[in-house]
Enzyme design. Structure first.
Site, PDB file in Angstrom:
ATOM      1  N   LYS A  57       0.727  -1.215  -0.089  1.00  0.00           N
ATOM      2  CA  LYS A  57      -0.068  -0.096   0.165  1.00  0.00           C
ATOM      3  C   LYS A  57       0.780   1.123   0.110  1.00  0.00           C
ATOM      4  CE  LYS A  57      -3.566   2.070   2.922  1.00  0.00           C
ATOM      5  NZ  LYS A  57      -4.264   1.768   3.913  1.00  0.00           N
TER       6      LYS A  57
ATOM      7  N   GLY B 200       1.057   6.934   2.891  1.00  0.00           N
ATOM      8  CA  GLY B 200      -0.153   8.331   2.619  1.00  0.00           C
ATOM      9  C   GLY B 200      -1.433   7.821   2.279  1.00  0.00           C
ATOM     10  N   CYS B 201      -1.812   6.730   1.839  1.00  0.00           N
ATOM     11  CA  CYS B 201      -2.949   6.172   1.504  1.00  0.00           C
ATOM     12  C   CYS B 201      -3.517   5.697   2.961  1.00  0.00           C
ATOM     13  CB  CYS B 201      -2.828   5.007   0.695  1.00  0.00           C
ATOM     14  SG  CYS B 201      -2.571   5.715  -1.112  1.00  0.00           S
ATOM     15  N   VAL B 202      -4.886   6.129   2.987  1.00  0.00           N
ATOM     16  CA  VAL B 202      -5.595   5.634   4.144  1.00  0.00           C
ATOM     17  C   VAL B 202      -6.226   4.283   4.075  1.00  0.00           C
ATOM     18  CG1 VAL B 202      -7.230   6.362   6.125  1.00  0.00           C
ATOM     19  CG2 VAL B 202      -5.714   8.159   4.695  1.00  0.00           C
TER      20      VAL B 202
END
Length: 110
Positions: free
Chosen positions: A105, A108-110
């Site tokens: 992933k 910075g991706c939630v």
């Protein structure tokens, strides 16, 4: 939740990202996309292959902003914009495309 491709079982984490990044093969992307009712076109493969090359070079999955800029440089401005990428990967170009590419992933991706 594991999935099968080419008669092999691939382990994923709770969000669907592959646990063993080195075991990825193109059929993994196809199966993961089918599980999400997302047929892969040549345009999808352009982004997936770009991400794999980027990861090989930098050892990190790019955040969406970085991905958008880098794709614009390599594939042209018409493809280097978030509207185009979200049309291809409606669940988020960073998250969904990296998942299909067998990458972790993006930061910075939630």
């Amino acid at each position: 939740m594991p999935f099968e491709a080419n008669g092999k079982t691939f382990e994923t984490d709770e969000e669907g990202y592959m646990v063993d990044l080195l075991s990825w093969e193109p059929d993994c992307a196809t199966v993961m996309a089918e599980l999400e009712d997302q047929p892969l076109t040549e345009a999808h493969w352009e982004v997936i292959n770009f991400l794999r090359e980027y990861y090989d070079e930098y050892q990190i999955a790019p955040a969406v902003r970085v991905l958008t800029k880098a794709i614009g440089k390599k594939l042209g401005k018409d493809k280097g914009n978030s509207k185009y990428l979200y049309e291809l990967f409606p669940y988020g170009p960073g998250k969904q495309a990296c998942k299909y590419a067998g990458l972790p992933k993006p930061t910075g991706c939630v």
